[in-house]
Design an enzyme around this catalytic site. Structure first.
Site, PDB file in Angstrom:
ATOM      1  N   GLU A  57       0.813  -1.206   0.000  1.00 51.11           N
ATOM      2  CA  GLU A  57       0.000   0.000   0.000  1.00 51.11           C
ATOM      3  C   GLU A  57       0.856   1.270   0.000  1.00 51.11           C
ATOM      4  OE1 GLU A  57      -3.346   0.248   0.056  1.00 51.11           O
ATOM      5  OE2 GLU A  57      -3.487   2.406   0.419  1.00 51.11           O
ATOM      6  N   ASP A  58       1.906   1.284   0.822  1.00 50.73           N
ATOM      7  CA  ASP A  58       2.604   2.545   1.107  1.00 50.73           C
ATOM      8  C   ASP A  58       4.007   2.668   0.502  1.00 50.73           C
ATOM      9  OD1 ASP A  58       0.457   3.243   2.597  1.00 50.73           O
ATOM     10  OD2 ASP A  58       1.329   2.686   4.520  1.00 50.73           O
TER      11      ASP A  58
END
Ligand code: MN
Length: 746
Positions: A94-95
């Site tokens: 996700e990051d």
């Protein structure tokens, strides 16, 4: 996420990572295979590298978060090495720039599947929380792929809740509300008792900080006295257990109830902290082989109730029939020294582990041949979820939500069908709920219900072990009374839907009656005047009015008081309603948010994106802390956080709550009501009060007053800009000699 401050050197970073690694290994059951150890080390290195330059809102290096989540998985949920690997990697895709492909190559298919599930959950949660039902459905779907997705997500949420201080107030409320709507019931249903309790406590701390602090303080103040009491209570039990059950290994804990559960009890029973008798529970945990569990628990029960008088109504045997979430324990309440009620829980180490860690612990003991019938409780539950999800394409989101609400109740009761099949319903469910639980057609045509062979009223509250059978008749149909006989939202929804359909039929009959009358009187059809007539007769809407006409509850002879002109019906004389003394009302059109649609910011968006109104239960003013609540039928309502309905709404409908705050309200005016009491020391009291208020340049919308024997009570509706102005009025009125009290009406 911002850059790591230069002060934290790479040495420091390596030290943090290494420390985390050691602690993780310490928590995992031994022996750990070399393969698992390597996978954990690789996952940690990959995550540490990927998150290297990121910090959390609290300012700490980001890597501490995945490490903490992995730790929770191990130490508090009891998950194994695969879950640790996934927890360490849960925010990587996700990051950071690491892709799912890389994870699949290095850690295999299963890890990639779980990490993918976690990433997708994160994404869905980011969307405006209007779609809570959808969010919940996504969590459920993820759970069916691999339960660990949800368990790791739970650990993730727990760590975020524990470190929520770094967030803005609005983000805190949003996260707390979402946790309350989705993760708290899930934690309960998966048997993660400790996590559920912590979620509830943090929720309370964020949403009702004052009440939380008050209970926490009082618990701290009474701590010593309570501990002494617990010691005195336990001593004779310990002695008797040693004497009568030689060689029994056991431990006894005395633990306070959670702040949330105390708060909940105070609110539900409307009692003060001091009046809550069971602030703590005594837990006796036995270390005995599986085969001896039941006997040992009942022996201990006999010993305890030999010493202390028990309260039979409060005895609960979840050993013979565990709760739907797998919980096993024997509970009883006894009268301790000084006449105080004390709850005693008797269970084994195995039961205790299941009670605290739920699903994961349950699996550990899966091989054991349990004596009770609901061995496959989780599979059964999963297949129920699968059923709801498969039907969800057609059904609307709210329907899914209420179906899930019924599936995740706080406490459950189990009953048997005539064929001996077990069905779980939420505690307090009635015989009629059972009929609707089987099928809505059976519910709607229910004629009589038998419990254990005897006919019972529809409102009969089901008890554990009841055998229930339903008799149907296709001529039977729900009546509005039925709504009072049911507790589950499924039954309520089905009855309402049925009644609504019936209502439309009745309204059509009402329209026909009205039409005949209108044609005779004014030679025009009723259709185009129905709305106006509903209003004139004092009904909220046309449907209600037409139904009342059909039921002959409306005096149609009054239609003669109207006359028709230019296609408009007008009364021959203006009806004048009065309530006490009526002060001429100020111009209403200036008032309310409808003319200034953007003065409230809802969910970070201008309020005019939503149709909203101010709740009349608490009449919020600029300056009040507020939140938005999505009602079932009337769009969004803005409530004060201090509104007396707020705790109920937040606790039961958290998924409908959006953060809100005041925007630019400089030009808007709001109505706020104050109550005044005082001494009626002569004529013109209304005049004097209203002159005083007018001198502050504030308009009065209405003023009613009543009183006798020189004492008066009044209500004044004021038109003000914000709480500041309101407080100014209150302060000023208090200075008047003849006024005893002034306060805002909540
Ligand atoms: Mn996370």
């Amino acid at each position: 996420m911002s850059e790591l401050p230069p002060s934290s050197s790479s040495d420091e970073y390596a030290r943090i990572v290494k420390q985390g690694y050691r602690r993780l290994l310490r928590g995992l059951p031994k022996p750990l295979s070399e393969e698992d150890r390597k996978a954990i080390r690789n996952a940690l290195n990959l995550a540490a590298e990927a998150h290297r330059n990121q910090t959390r809102k609290t300012g700490e290096p980001y890597i501490l978060h995945p490490i903490a989540v992995a730790q929770i998985c191990v130490e508090e949920i009891g998950l194994g090495p695969t879950a640790v690997v996934c927890a360490l990697l849960h925010d990587v895709v996700e990051d950071t720039s690491v892709t799912l492909e890389v994870i699949r190559e290095r850690f295999g298919e299963r890890v990639a599947l779980i990490v993918d599930g976690l990433t997708k959950l994160d994404k869905s949660m980011l969307s405006p929380s209007f779609r809570q039902a959808e969010n919940l459905a996504r969590v459920m779907r993820a759970m069916l792929v691999d339960v660990r997705v949800v368990l790791i997500k739970m650990a993730d949420r727990l760590h975020n809740m524990r470190t929520i201080k770094g967030m803005s107030h609005e983000a805190q409320i949003r996260i707390a509300a979402e946790t309350d709507a989705i993760y708290t019931p899930l934690a309960h249903r998966l048997g993660l008792y400790n996590i559920k309790t912590e979620f509830q406590d943090i929720f309370l701390k964020i949403v009702r900080p004052d009440e939380y602090r008050e209970i926490a303080d009082k618990l701290a103040q009474t701590k010593r006295a309570r501990e002494q009491y617990i010691r005195d209570f336990i001593r004779p039990i310990e002695e008797d257990l040693r004497k009568n059950m030689k060689g029994l290994k056991f431990r006894i804990l005395g633990r306070p109830k959670s702040i949330y559960s105390i708060w909940n009890k105070m609110r539900k029973k409307e009692v003060a902290f001091e009046d809550i008798y069971d602030l703590f529970a005594i837990r006796i945990i036995l270390d005995v082989p599986f085969e001896e569990e039941r006997l040992a628990c009942w022996q201990v029960y006999a010993i305890v109730t030999n010493i202390y008088q028990n309260v039979p109504a409060r005895q609960k045997d979840w050993i013979t029939t565990p709760k739907a979430n797998g919980y096993e324990s024997l509970h009883t309440t006894v009268i301790g020294p000084g006449g105080k009620y004390v709850e005693v829980q008797i269970r084994t180490e195995r039961m205790n582990e299941i009670a605290e860690r739920g699903y994961a612990a349950h699996w550990k003991y899966k091989g054991l041949k349990l004596l009770h019938r609901n061995e496959n409780i989780f599979e059964k539950w999963f297949s129920k979820i699968r059923e709801v999800l498969e039907n969800s394409e057609a059904a609307n989101a709210n329907q899914i939500m209420t179906d899930f609400e019924d599936m995740m109740p706080e406490e459950e009761v189990y009953v048997l069908t005539p064929k001996g099949e077990i069905r779980f319903l939420k505690e307090g469910a009635t015989a009629l709920d059972f009929a609707f639980d089987i099928h809505s057609d059976i519910g709607c045509s229910c004629r009589a219900i038998r419990v254990n062979g005897s006919i019972v009223p529809f409102s009969y509250v089901l008890k554990n072990g009841d055998q229930v059978s339903i008799e149907t008749d296709k001529n039977c149909r729900p009546s509005p009374d039925w709504l009072r006989f049911v507790k589950t939202s499924k039954a309520k929804n089905r009855i309402r839907a049925f009644l609504k359909k019936e209502r439309f039929k009745t309204a059509a009959e009402g329209l026909e009656i009205l039409d005949r009358k209108m044609r005779r009187l004014f030679n025009c059809p009723a259709e185009e005047h129905a709305d106006m007539l509903a209003k004139w007769y004092g009904f909220d809407d046309r449907l209600e009015f037409l139904v009342a006409v059909a039921l002959e509850q409306v005096d149609l002879s009054r239609l003669k008081e109207l006359h028709l002109e230019n296609g408009l019906l007008t009364p021959t004389e203006q009806p004048f309603k009065t309530n006490g003394t009526l002060y001429p009302a100020a111009d209403d059109r200036e008032i309310g948010p409808a003319t200034h649609p953007s003065n409230i910011i809802i969910n970070d968006e201008p309020g005019n994106y939503y149709a909203y109104t101010l709740a009349t239960c608490c009449n919020p003013l600029p300056g009040d802390n507020i939140f938005a609540y999505i009602t079932a039928k009337e769009g969004i309502k803005i409530h004060r956080i201090a509104c007396s309905n707020a705790p109920y709404l937040m606790a039961n409908y958290a998924y409908r709550i959006l953060p809100a705050h005041w925007g630019n309200t400089a030009k808007s005016r709001f109505v706020a009501t104050i109550s005044v009491t005082g001494i009626d020391d002569g004529p013109g009291i209304i005049q004097r009060i209203s002159d005083h208020i007018s001198s502050m340049d504030i308009n009065i919308r209405s003023f009613s007053i009543s009183g006798e024997d020189g004492y008066f009570e009044g209500r004044i509706a004021l038109v003000v800009a914000n709480t500041h102005q309101l407080h100014q009025v209150i302060k000023d009125l208090k200075k008047l000699k003849f006024i005893a009290s002034v306060g805002r009406v909540e």
